[in-house]
Design a protein around this motif. Structure first.
Motif, PDB file in Angstrom:
ATOM      1  N   LEU A 730       1.961  -7.685  -4.308  1.00 44.92           N
ATOM      2  CA  LEU A 730       1.668  -7.001  -3.107  1.00 44.92           C
ATOM      3  C   LEU A 730       2.648  -6.072  -2.799  1.00 44.92           C
ATOM      4  O   LEU A 730       3.924  -5.975  -3.335  1.00 44.92           O
ATOM      5  N   ARG A 731       1.929  -4.991  -2.608  1.00 47.94           N
ATOM      6  CA  ARG A 731       2.702  -3.550  -2.149  1.00 47.94           C
ATOM      7  C   ARG A 731       2.483  -3.071  -0.486  1.00 47.94           C
ATOM      8  O   ARG A 731       1.464  -3.320   0.033  1.00 47.94           O
ATOM      9  N   LEU A 732       3.700  -3.060   0.112  1.00 47.00           N
ATOM     10  CA  LEU A 732       4.003  -2.836   1.361  1.00 47.00           C
ATOM     11  C   LEU A 732       3.743  -1.238   1.613  1.00 47.00           C
ATOM     12  O   LEU A 732       4.253  -0.587   1.101  1.00 47.00           O
ATOM     13  N   ARG A 733       3.110  -0.924   2.719  1.00 47.30           N
ATOM     14  CA  ARG A 733       3.084   0.275   3.387  1.00 47.30           C
ATOM     15  C   ARG A 733       3.493   0.362   4.704  1.00 47.30           C
ATOM     16  O   ARG A 733       2.577   0.333   5.654  1.00 47.30           O
ATOM     17  N   THR A 734       4.628   0.167   4.763  1.00 44.12           N
ATOM     18  CA  THR A 734       5.289   0.284   6.234  1.00 44.12           C
ATOM     19  C   THR A 734       5.324   1.523   7.013  1.00 44.12           C
ATOM     20  O   THR A 734       5.606   2.649   6.185  1.00 44.12           O
ATOM     21  N   ASP A 735       5.105   1.413   8.271  1.00 42.94           N
ATOM     22  CA  ASP A 735       5.267   2.644   9.301  1.00 42.94           C
ATOM     23  C   ASP A 735       5.672   2.114  10.468  1.00 42.94           C
ATOM     24  O   ASP A 735       5.564   0.921  10.816  1.00 42.94           O
ATOM     25  N   TRP A 736       6.089   2.888  11.314  1.00 43.93           N
ATOM     26  CA  TRP A 736       6.314   2.550  12.916  1.00 43.93           C
ATOM     27  C   TRP A 736       4.869   1.949  13.467  1.00 43.93           C
ATOM     28  O   TRP A 736       3.840   2.731  13.390  1.00 43.93           O
ATOM     29  N   THR A 737       4.958   0.863  13.869  1.00 43.16           N
ATOM     30  CA  THR A 737       3.553   0.037  14.168  1.00 43.16           C
ATOM     31  C   THR A 737       3.850  -0.305  15.673  1.00 43.16           C
ATOM     32  O   THR A 737       4.840  -1.023  16.306  1.00 43.16           O
TER      33      THR A 737
END
Length: 892
Positions: A730-737
């Protein structure tokens, strides 16, 4: 100890009796074969107990259709059997729980070795009996001798039949009473022929095979021997518990006393022969380790070690005793263990020792009351030449200290003699002798006594400055002084030597305790090997290495202080120790030219590895060697335990993988085939009959195809997501959400599946942003919404809300379904966990909430379930996502 003194009970026997105090009593009716009348005699005895007013319950009795046995059940309380369904067959088994609840005074449970049906609490009936005994219930049971675990191979050789149902010998050894039901082989064959054992056809076959006269005779002997052995063990236990000293000649027990001389191995073989002549009487080989004697030489230590090993190979037991008096130590052990026969060796004692009665044989004959003494003489008078590995170095400082004590006493005595008249100066020299003994041991004390005697005579007895003795009184005074000085100095020195020996033993015990703790803390096989190498190096003060098997080869695994590379010769010695299970290398008979000594590490089940120590680190037979061997035994068990732990982890991993695979196959077989069948059926209908259908029917079929295809797509997506979570891909692509946007997108995705259900939204005007992967969060919410839809009735309300506290943004999804049982709340997020009742999705794959938890955990959030939430119904799922910066209270 005087004969009328009370004897102290054995503490271990008292402890064993205390353990049994709260347990029920077990009685076993033992027979040689089926049909001897074990169950019949047990029921007859039970009826007598019932007639005496005792609460007797028949837990389970197998009558095998025998009318005489069935008649004894009339009027008895019989426990109903418990039905157990196994693969479509109902099997009637013993009802353990009802028996525990009933708690009779006496419970009859037939066929001790019976294997319970799959699905029972215990696989074996003897384990049921153990639980009943632990509950304080007395048990009577029956057993045929061929079902004992240790006799399986023997019985197979006798009868040609291998018994599948067995009982551990330890289970029978714990029996409080054993009653042998015995008839002759001819009587049993007559019973067989009369149909009292089996039906006629089965009886004929049994008579020609298992029930042959020679087979039954051999089984009868085994039953008689086993019963006699059990009764003998009970006698010894009772004697130890009451503090009664033997021997009681109820059964023969042999004790063989060996030393480090050339007769040791011969004495062991003589003990084995004596045991054979006494019908396999138990025999033990012992050695007394004298506390007041110096360590044995290497040759004597090797002979003793070989003798003890030979005893174990020949089937005897071994024990090493400690004591200053050999005779007293041996006789105390013999009386405590009901020994009736003692075997000793007699070397070429001097005439004076024999005349004075100081030989070991004469001393044992004086003390052995009730035990027979067997004296084995040397077969040859050739002396055994023993070459010590190194000559002990004389500690001259001890003798100088003793001389200093005498010199100090002389100065003090001279001063007192000048200053006073009639001073007993002998006490001053006695004090010097005692000081030498206490400070430096026995031999310096004896030397100090002799020097003090001479100085006292020369300087203070008339005529002075002469060794001549003036009067008979002075002569008597000197003799008494010398005798008292020798005795006091010798005793002081002996006490010091014994204290030093006790301190050395205590240090060894402390070292073993510390090693045990270190081994217990070892997490794996490599850590245990490293701990063993370090403890071994510390114990012997030299380099140590541990070798373990890997890929079929023996390889160095740990060393102390560092792991050294071993050249060809040490590796050859190590492989010999590994393959043969014998010590090899320096100081042994195999590859002695190498500079390492290797020992095999023998575990409980198998050989765990090999340990090596640098050459010359210790003397053979010394305390250091015994400490080392004890360390190696502990290390072998630690290595084996670590290997078993690794195997257990692998087994658990395989078990989980099998469970995952089984659940996955079940999911595929139902959750994937069902939509595929719908798609195939609808598409085939359209192809075959589409032209004749109305537009409404065609639209309905196309809608079904689309819905089932979407459903299939969701299942496949869930499986792929779970695979990514399990595989760590699993690869996370985090951003302000903004969570509100995610919830809106999720609601749009499930809108078509809502049908008549109402999806309400409760979002604040402003909401803090969080760092998250919006696509994963959206999928997690979609899975939760689909779960809420699946378990909600038509027209029900589903509420989706978002709010925040000081540290988190919280998503709440509530439904009005039947809720989750409280007991299942903790398991609701596990893989393939599904409610038992069907839903509009049938039963689903059971992966949705598990995937949601995996996604939320990966983003650093938390997920939890609460149920019921109102009127005993409904479920609330909460997702909590952390804020980057906490919000002050006044801004919330």
């Amino acid at each position: 100890m005087p004969a009328d003194d009370p004897k102290r009970p054995d503490p271990e026997a008292l402890l064993a009796a205390a353990v049994k105090a709260g347990r029920g009593r077990l009685k076993v009716f033992l027979g040689m074969a089926p049909g001897v009348g074990k169950t019949y005699e047990m029921l007859r005895a039970a009826r007598r107990r019932k007639a005496d007013g005792q609460d007797v319950l028949i837990g389970l009795v197998e009558t095998h259709g025998r009318r005489e046995t069935e008649s004894l059940l009339r009027g008895m309380d019989v426990l109903p059997r418990k039905p157990i369904d196994h693969r479509g067959h109902v099997m009637m088994e013993f009802d353990l729980d009802t028996a525990l609840a009933r708690r009779p005074a006496l419970l009859l449970v037939d066929e001790y070795a019976h294997s319970n049906a799959p699905g029972s609490r215990h696989p074996k009936r003897w384990q049921d009996v153990e639980e009943l005994l632990a509950a304080g219930i007395d048990i009577w049971t029956t057993l045929n001798v061929q079902h004992l675990e240790s006799l399986v191979d023997v019985v197979q050789r006798i009868t040609g039949v291998r018994q599948r149902e067995t009982v551990p010998d330890s289970a029978l050894s714990r029996a409080d009473a054993i009653e042998l039901i015995d008839i002759t082989p001819e009587e049993l064959r007559d019973r067989l022929g009369e149909g009292k054992v089996y039906v006629p056809e089965t009886a004929r076959l049994a008579s020609e095979n298992f029930f042959k006269v020679e087979n039954l005779t051999a089984l009868r002997e085994l039953a008689l021997r086993r019963a006699a052995q059990t009764v003998d063990d009970q006698l010894v236990a009772a004697m130890r518990e009451k503090g009664v000293e033997g021997p009681w000649a109820a059964g023969e027990r042999i004790l063989v006393l060996v030393g480090g001389d050339a007769m040791a191995s011969g004495l062991v073989r003589a003990g084995r022969r004596l045991s054979d002549m006494m019908m396999d009487a138990p025999w033990t080989v012992t050695h007394v380790d004298r506390l007041d004697q110096p360590a044995r030489g290497p040759a004597a230590a090797a002979r003793l070690r070989d003798a003890l090993k030979l005893a174990e190979q020949l089937g005897g037991s071994t024990v090493v005793l400690s004591g200053a008096d050999i005779v007293a130590t041996v006789m105390a052990y013999a009386r405590r263990n009901n020994v009736t026969q003692i075997v000793i060796g007699k070397s070429a004692d001097s005439r004076w020792r024999e005349l004075l009665g100081r030989s070991l044989a004469a001393a044992l004959l004086r003390e052995a009351r009730g035990a027979a003494i067997h004296v084995v003489t040397e077969a040859t008078h050739e002396a055994v030449v023993e070459v010590p590995a190194r000559r002990p170095r004389v500690d001259w400082t001890a003798y100088l200290l003793a001389a200093g004590c005498v010199a100090a006493a002389t100065v003090v005595a001279w001063g007192l003699d000048v200053a006073f008249d009639r001073v007993d100066l002998g006490m001053i020299f006695l004090a010097a002798v005692l000081a030498a003994g206490v400070l430096r041991g026995l031999r310096p004390a004896l030397a100090a006594a002799t020097v003090a005697f001479l100085v006292y005579n020369y300087m203070f007895l008339e005529p002075r400055h002469s060794f001549a003795i003036g009067t008979p009184t002075d002569f008597l005074t000197l003799v008494v002084f010398w005798a008292v000085a020798l005795a006091a100095g010798g005793l002081a020195g002996r006490v010091r030597d014994q204290g030093r020996d006790a301190q050395r033993r205590a240090s060894a015990v402390s070292a073993l305790l510390a090693a045990s703790r270190t081994f217990s803390a070892a997490a794996g096989r490599e850590a245990a090997a490293k701990a063993l190498a370090e403890q071994t190096a510390a114990a012997v003060g030299a380099k140590a290495v541990v070798l373990l098997p890997a890929n079929g080869e023996l390889q160095p695994a740990a060393g102390a202080p560092t792991l050294e590379e071993l050249d060809a010769a040490p590796m050859a010695a190590a492989r010999w120790a590994w393959e043969r299970g014998e010590a090899a290398g320096f100081g042994t008979g195999t590859l002695p030219q190498t500079r390492w000594t290797f020992w095999p590490l023998e575990g409980v089940r198998s050989r765990a590895g090999v340990a090596g120590v640098e050459a010359g680190a210790m003397v053979a037979g010394s305390e250091d060697e015994r400490l080392l061997l004890a360390l190696l035994e502990q290390g072998a068990v630690a290595l084996e335990r670590a290997e078993l732990a690794t195997e257990a982890v692998e087994t658990e991993t395989l078990r989980r993988a099998d469970r995952f695979r089984s659940a996955l196959l079940n999911s595929i077989s139902h959750d994937l085939r069902t939509p595929l069948s719908t798609v195939l059926g609808a598409s085939s209908t359209l192809i075959d009959y589409g032209k004749g259908m109305t537009a409404a029917v065609r639209d309905d079929l196309l809608l079904s195809i689309r819905e089932e295809a979407e459903r299939l797509n969701r299942y496949v997506g869930n499986l792929l997501d779970m695979t990514r979570l399990e595989g760590g891909a699993l690869r996370l692509r985090t951003d302000w959400t903004d969570v509100r946007d995610v919830l809106g997108a999720a609601a749009e995705r499930v809108s078509r599946r809502l049908e008549t259900r109402i999806l309400a939204r409760d979002f604040p005007v402003e909401l803090s942003l969080v760092r998250a992967d919006s696509s994963l969060l959206e999928q997690a919410v979609v899975n939760i919404l689909e779960n809420a839809i699946a378990y909600s009735q038509d027209g029900a309300r589903i509420e989706m809300a978002a709010y925040e506290d000081r540290s988190n943004v919280v998503i709440s999804i509530e439904d009005e379904g039947r809720g989750i049982p409280t007991a299942e709340l903790e398991q609701v997020f596990e893989k393939f966990r599904r409610m038992e009742e069907p839903t509009d999705r049938h039963q689903g794959a059971g992966l949705g909430l598990s995937i949601s938890k995996g996604f939320v955990d990966a983003m650093g959030g938390r997920i939890a379930a609460a149920s019921p939430i109102h009127d005993g119904k409904g479920t609330r799922i909460l997702i909590s996502l952390p804020k980057a910066i906490a919000t002050p209270h006044h801004l919330l």
